[in-house]
Design an enzyme around this catalytic site. Structure first.
Site, PDB file in Angstrom:
ATOM      1  N   ASN A   7       0.850  -1.191   0.000  1.00 23.91           N
ATOM      2  CA  ASN A   7       0.000   0.000   0.000  1.00 23.91           C
ATOM      3  C   ASN A   7       0.890   1.246   0.000  1.00 23.91           C
ATOM      4  O   ASN A   7       1.697   1.439   0.919  1.00 23.91           O
ATOM      5  CB  ASN A   7      -0.902  -0.032   1.249  1.00 23.91           C
ATOM      6  CG  ASN A   7      -1.849   1.138   1.286  1.00 23.91           C
ATOM      7  OD1 ASN A   7      -1.443   2.270   1.033  1.00 23.91           O
ATOM      8  ND2 ASN A   7      -3.100   0.894   1.609  1.00 23.91           N
ATOM      9  N   HIS A  10       0.918   6.214   1.823  1.00 22.60           N
ATOM     10  CA  HIS A  10       1.718   7.125   2.644  1.00 22.60           C
ATOM     11  C   HIS A  10       2.677   7.976   1.822  1.00 22.60           C
ATOM     12  O   HIS A  10       3.093   9.046   2.264  1.00 22.60           O
ATOM     13  CB  HIS A  10       2.514   6.354   3.696  1.00 22.60           C
ATOM     14  CG  HIS A  10       1.663   5.930   4.865  1.00 22.60           C
ATOM     15  ND1 HIS A  10       0.537   6.612   5.261  1.00 22.60           N
ATOM     16  CD2 HIS A  10       1.791   4.897   5.723  1.00 22.60           C
ATOM     17  CE1 HIS A  10       0.011   6.017   6.307  1.00 22.60           C
ATOM     18  NE2 HIS A  10       0.748   4.956   6.609  1.00 22.60           N
ATOM     19  N   HIS A  43      -5.640   3.687  -1.960  1.00 19.81           N
ATOM     20  CA  HIS A  43      -6.990   3.977  -1.462  1.00 19.81           C
ATOM     21  C   HIS A  43      -7.386   5.356  -1.972  1.00 19.81           C
ATOM     22  O   HIS A  43      -6.808   6.359  -1.559  1.00 19.81           O
ATOM     23  CB  HIS A  43      -6.958   3.940   0.076  1.00 19.81           C
ATOM     24  CG  HIS A  43      -8.296   4.134   0.713  1.00 19.81           C
ATOM     25  ND1 HIS A  43      -8.472   4.024   2.062  1.00 19.81           N
ATOM     26  CD2 HIS A  43      -9.522   4.422   0.206  1.00 19.81           C
ATOM     27  CE1 HIS A  43      -9.749   4.243   2.367  1.00 19.81           C
ATOM     28  NE2 HIS A  43     -10.403   4.493   1.247  1.00 19.81           N
ATOM     29  N   ARG A  45      -9.700   8.003  -1.500  1.00 20.35           N
ATOM     30  CA  ARG A  45     -10.714   8.419  -0.527  1.00 20.35           C
ATOM     31  C   ARG A  45     -11.625   9.464  -1.129  1.00 20.35           C
ATOM     32  O   ARG A  45     -11.217  10.233  -1.988  1.00 20.35           O
ATOM     33  CB  ARG A  45     -10.036   8.997   0.718  1.00 20.35           C
ATOM     34  CG  ARG A  45      -9.480   7.935   1.636  1.00 20.35           C
ATOM     35  CD  ARG A  45      -8.866   8.584   2.865  1.00 20.35           C
ATOM     36  NE  ARG A  45      -8.536   7.559   3.849  1.00 20.35           N
ATOM     37  CZ  ARG A  45      -9.337   7.219   4.862  1.00 20.35           C
ATOM     38  NH1 ARG A  45     -10.479   7.838   5.055  1.00 20.35           N
ATOM     39  NH2 ARG A  45      -8.971   6.271   5.692  1.00 20.35           N
ATOM     40  N   ARG A  49      -7.615  12.820   0.349  1.00 18.82           N
ATOM     41  CA  ARG A  49      -6.616  13.360   1.279  1.00 18.82           C
ATOM     42  C   ARG A  49      -5.190  12.920   0.932  1.00 18.82           C
ATOM     43  O   ARG A  49      -4.234  13.517   1.369  1.00 18.82           O
ATOM     44  CB  ARG A  49      -6.941  12.962   2.715  1.00 18.82           C
ATOM     45  CG  ARG A  49      -6.675  11.518   3.041  1.00 18.82           C
ATOM     46  CD  ARG A  49      -6.607  11.312   4.529  1.00 18.82           C
ATOM     47  NE  ARG A  49      -7.916  11.401   5.129  1.00 18.82           N
ATOM     48  CZ  ARG A  49      -8.268  10.696   6.209  1.00 18.82           C
ATOM     49  NH1 ARG A  49      -7.390   9.897   6.783  1.00 18.82           N
ATOM     50  NH2 ARG A  49      -9.475  10.795   6.709  1.00 18.82           N
ATOM     51  N   GLU A  70      -8.529   0.357  -3.144  1.00 19.72           N
ATOM     52  CA  GLU A  70      -9.385   0.412  -1.947  1.00 19.72           C
ATOM     53  C   GLU A  70     -10.357   1.559  -2.126  1.00 19.72           C
ATOM     54  O   GLU A  70      -9.967   2.657  -2.534  1.00 19.72           O
ATOM     55  CB  GLU A  70      -8.540   0.674  -0.699  1.00 19.72           C
ATOM     56  CG  GLU A  70      -7.786  -0.537  -0.226  1.00 19.72           C
ATOM     57  CD  GLU A  70      -7.020  -0.241   1.055  1.00 19.72           C
ATOM     58  OE1 GLU A  70      -7.323   0.756   1.732  1.00 19.72           O
ATOM     59  OE2 GLU A  70      -6.099  -1.000   1.347  1.00 19.72           O
ATOM     60  N   THR A 101      -8.029   3.537   8.062  1.00 20.35           N
ATOM     61  CA  THR A 101      -9.239   2.723   8.123  1.00 20.35           C
ATOM     62  C   THR A 101      -9.326   2.094   9.507  1.00 20.35           C
ATOM     63  O   THR A 101      -8.421   1.374   9.916  1.00 20.35           O
ATOM     64  CB  THR A 101      -9.184   1.623   7.036  1.00 20.35           C
ATOM     65  OG1 THR A 101      -8.807   2.230   5.809  1.00 20.35           O
ATOM     66  CG2 THR A 101     -10.530   0.955   6.876  1.00 20.35           C
ATOM     67  N   GLU A 151     -10.630  -9.784   2.987  1.00 19.61           N
ATOM     68  CA  GLU A 151      -9.378  -9.406   3.654  1.00 19.61           C
ATOM     69  C   GLU A 151      -9.692  -9.229   5.130  1.00 19.61           C
ATOM     70  O   GLU A 151     -10.474  -8.342   5.500  1.00 19.61           O
ATOM     71  CB  GLU A 151      -8.818  -8.106   3.062  1.00 19.61           C
ATOM     72  CG  GLU A 151      -7.521  -7.673   3.758  1.00 19.61           C
ATOM     73  CD  GLU A 151      -6.955  -6.359   3.230  1.00 19.61           C
ATOM     74  OE1 GLU A 151      -7.265  -5.958   2.092  1.00 19.61           O
ATOM     75  OE2 GLU A 151      -6.195  -5.727   3.989  1.00 19.61           O
ATOM     76  N   HIS A 191      -3.474  -4.928   7.707  1.00 19.55           N
ATOM     77  CA  HIS A 191      -3.606  -3.773   8.592  1.00 19.55           C
ATOM     78  C   HIS A 191      -2.779  -3.993   9.858  1.00 19.55           C
ATOM     79  O   HIS A 191      -2.969  -4.974  10.565  1.00 19.55           O
ATOM     80  CB  HIS A 191      -5.061  -3.463   8.981  1.00 19.55           C
ATOM     81  CG  HIS A 191      -5.270  -1.984   9.179  1.00 19.55           C
ATOM     82  ND1 HIS A 191      -4.814  -1.314  10.278  1.00 19.55           N
ATOM     83  CD2 HIS A 191      -5.856  -1.056   8.391  1.00 19.55           C
ATOM     84  CE1 HIS A 191      -5.111  -0.034  10.162  1.00 19.55           C
ATOM     85  NE2 HIS A 191      -5.738   0.154   9.028  1.00 19.55           N
TER      86      HIS A 191
HETATM   87  N1  PXP Z   1      -5.683  -3.230   4.193  1.00 17.22           N
HETATM   88  C1  PXP Z   1      -6.596  -2.230   4.194  1.00 17.22           C
HETATM   89  C2  PXP Z   1      -7.972  -2.548   3.724  1.00 17.22           C
HETATM   90  C3  PXP Z   1      -6.256  -0.929   4.596  1.00 17.22           C
HETATM   91  O1  PXP Z   1      -7.183   0.047   4.596  1.00 17.22           O
HETATM   92  C4  PXP Z   1      -4.925  -0.673   4.978  1.00 17.22           C
HETATM   93  C5  PXP Z   1      -4.528   0.718   5.400  1.00 17.22           C
HETATM   94  O2  PXP Z   1      -4.696   1.612   4.379  1.00 17.22           O
HETATM   95  C6  PXP Z   1      -4.009  -1.732   4.947  1.00 17.22           C
HETATM   96  C7  PXP Z   1      -4.420  -3.002   4.584  1.00 17.22           C
HETATM   97  C8  PXP Z   1      -2.580  -1.535   5.329  1.00 17.22           C
HETATM   98  O3  PXP Z   1      -2.494  -1.221   6.684  1.00 17.22           O
HETATM   99  P1  PXP Z   1      -1.093  -0.715   7.271  1.00 17.22           P
HETATM  100  O4  PXP Z   1      -0.804   0.593   6.619  1.00 17.22           O
HETATM  101  O5  PXP Z   1      -1.352  -0.627   8.732  1.00 17.22           O
HETATM  102  O6  PXP Z   1      -0.082  -1.777   6.901  1.00 17.22           O
END
Ligand code: PXP
Length: 240
Positions: A7, A10, A43, A45, A49, A70, A101, A151, A191
């Site tokens: 992901n 960031h 993602h 949004r 953001r 996402e 999330t 997931e 996550h």
């Molecule tokens: N899976 C989903 C559905 C998420 O929303 C996120 C965070 O954006 C992640 C995985 C990844 O989480 P983390 O950034 O804590 O590794």
């Protein structure tokens, strides 16, 4: 070995700090792929953001591995997904005030709206994944709504202190994972996972994909993204 979805939101969050053009998530996707990412996740949004429409458009053309979008189950997002056609859409809950999330999608409480979004996406050729809490009721509701992938939200497992709370959260994830497989759906998890807590989750039987962002991008600040992804792949393979 489970596949690794990286992901890169960031990277866009950092770009947003100056509301400018760098660092570019499109570059991040290239580096993540060179480090061994099996999927790229962003993602989009509703409040834009971090990830912007332009990123998703460009990533669709540049990412060589599957692209996981996402999104909330909103008409606007469904329209965008049907135009861009990511490999997979992961439906997540979205609250404007949240930092990330926070919980899983409540498929039980929003069955009709969610099933309608899943129906449109699936008819348009986009596979749908439900990001849900490790709760058998949500698993069954996801199956009913037409999802083929779930997931599991590993946040509570990742946050639980060592000891009985940790064991309890792990057991919840394990049992819900078994239920997902029994329902004939693909099992993914994500996550809050990092280089150490990923191993127990990576050992879950028949786990297909791990979705990880924060830990990899945090490590990348010091080591570079390619290396941070490669090391996460190593941590996952060491779990075998
Ligand atoms: N899976 C989903 C559905 C998420 O929303 C996120 C965070 O954006 C992640 C995985 C990844 O989480 P983390 O950034 O804590 O590794």
């Amino acid at each position: 070995m489970a596949k690794l979805g990286v992901n890169i939101d960031h990277v866009a969050t950092l770009r947003q700090a100056r509301q400018g053009t760098e660092p570019d998530p499109v570059w991040a996707a290239v580096e993540a792929e060179l480090g061994g990412a099996d999927l790229i996740t962003v993602h989009l949004r509703e409040d834009r953001r971090h990830i912007r429409d332009r990123d998703v458009e460009l990533l669709r053309h540049t990412v060589a591995v599957p692209l996981n979008l996402e999104m909330a189950a909103l008409d606007e997002m469904v329209t965008i997904a049907l135009r861009i056609k990511p490999t997979m859409a992961t439906l997540v809950p979205e609250k404007r005030a949240e930092v990330t999330t926070e919980g899983g999608l409540d498929v039980v409480a929003n069955a009709r709206t969610i099933a309608a979004a899943v129906g449109k996406l699936t008819d348009g050729g986009v596979n749908c994944s439900a990001f849900i809490d490790a709760d058998p009721r949500q698993v069954h509701a996801a199956k009913q709504a037409g999802f083929t992938i779930c997931e599991l939200h590993t946040g509570p497992y990742a946050l639980a202190a060592a000891g009985s709370a940790h064991d309890r959260e792990f057991e919840r994830v394990r049992a819900a994972g078994e239920e997902i497989l029994n329902c004939g759906m693909q099992l993914n998890a994500g996550h809050g996972l990092n280089y150490t807590n990923v191993q127990s989750i990576a050992r879950l039987p028949h786990l297909s994909e791990l979705h990880i962002g924060h830990a990899i991008i945090s490590r990348a600040v010091f080591t570079g993204l390619r290396d941070a992804v490669a090391r996460m792949k190593m941590a996952i393979s060491n779990a075998d």
